[in-house]
Write an enzyme that holds these catalytic residues in place. Structure first.
Site, mmCIF file in Angstrom:
data_model
loop_
_atom_site.group_PDB
_atom_site.id
_atom_site.type_symbol
_atom_site.label_atom_id
_atom_site.label_comp_id
_atom_site.label_asym_id
_atom_site.label_seq_id
_atom_site.Cartn_x
_atom_site.Cartn_y
_atom_site.Cartn_z
ATOM 1 C CG ASP A 1 -1.691 -1.190 1.452
ATOM 2 O OD1 ASP A 1 -1.320 -1.997 2.299
ATOM 3 O OD2 ASP A 1 -2.708 -1.321 0.753
ATOM 4 C CG HIS A 2 1.888 4.033 -2.357
ATOM 5 N ND1 HIS A 2 3.111 4.658 -2.471
ATOM 6 C CD2 HIS A 2 1.921 2.981 -3.209
ATOM 7 C CE1 HIS A 2 3.844 4.018 -3.371
ATOM 8 N NE2 HIS A 2 3.145 2.997 -3.825
ATOM 9 N N PRO A 3 0.288 5.268 1.700
ATOM 10 C CG PRO A 3 1.608 6.871 2.741
ATOM 11 C CD PRO A 3 1.676 5.726 1.785
#
Length: 217
Positions: A78-80
């Site tokens: 994931d990316h934030p």
């Protein structure tokens, strides 16, 4: 020109990793195979499971006898979404500033979101399976599907996002197969029963072997 059947090379018991594949913090079971150019990061690959070429698998536990086609991605990181930026400079900070450590807490959070692939599953070409998803025993993920939710045992899912299109076994047969748990049989028992795996349908196979466990017929 010679014709005839080409013999498949026998897999080594400790598994086979093809050229260009990379393995980080990963464990291979017996008679496993990792295709050329694939990338494994924090993966447990159960006995007899394999992936074809150019698969990208992270933070995933794979059961026994899983069949993973080429170009599959499982446990994509994931990316934030809730921060001011999506970019990995926030957690891969050492790439950009001397003496600045990477964000160990973020990487630990990613690694904790494990995907689980059940026994005797089939993940089709170029399918994607998101983190935290559980693929039940005996399930099939169609080519190109993107799986965002858990998949029940023996379901066949397809589409974007993936949805159940049917079940590959009737509920009572699926339940009996899970109780039989033939994927726990030892190597010699599997070999002794190979002809029945090849020639009997699921119901006939169950009728013959239910209650026998690991012992030969």
């Amino acid at each position: 020109m010679q014709t005839g059947t080409t013999m498949t090379p026998q897999l080594p018991e400790d598994g086979l990793v093809h050229e260009g594949a990379t393995m980080v913090d990963s464990v291979l079971g017996r008679y496993t195979e990792v295709g050329a150019g694939s990338r494994f990061d924090a993966v447990e690959l159960g006995d007899y499971s394999y992936c074809d070429r150019l698969c990208d698998v992270a933070n995933t536990t794979v059961g026994r006898f899983a069949n993973i086609a080429s170009f599959v991605r499982i446990g994509a990181t994931d990316h934030p979404l809730d921060r001011a930026s999506l970019h990995h400079f926030m957690y891969r900070s050492a790439k950009y500033w001397e003496g600045e450590p990477d964000d160990a807490e973020w990487f630990a959070k990613r690694r904790a979101r494990r995907t689980t692939i059940g026994h005797d599953t089939w993940i089709g070409h170029a399918a994607q399976i998101k983190p935290d998803v559980v693929i039940g025993n005996g399930a099939v993920v169609a080519s190109g599907a993107i799986v965002t939710k858990d998949v029940p045992p023996y379901a066949i899912v397809a589409g974007v996002p993936a949805r159940i299109i049917r079940f590959r076994q009737r509920p009572e047969i699926a339940a009996r197969l899970e109780r039989l748990a033939w994927w726990d049989w030892d190597h010699e028992t599997l070999h002794a029963r190979l002809l029945d795996f090849r020639t009997l349908n699921a119901e006939a196979f169950l009728d013959k072997y239910e209650g026998e466990g690991r012992s030969d017929a």
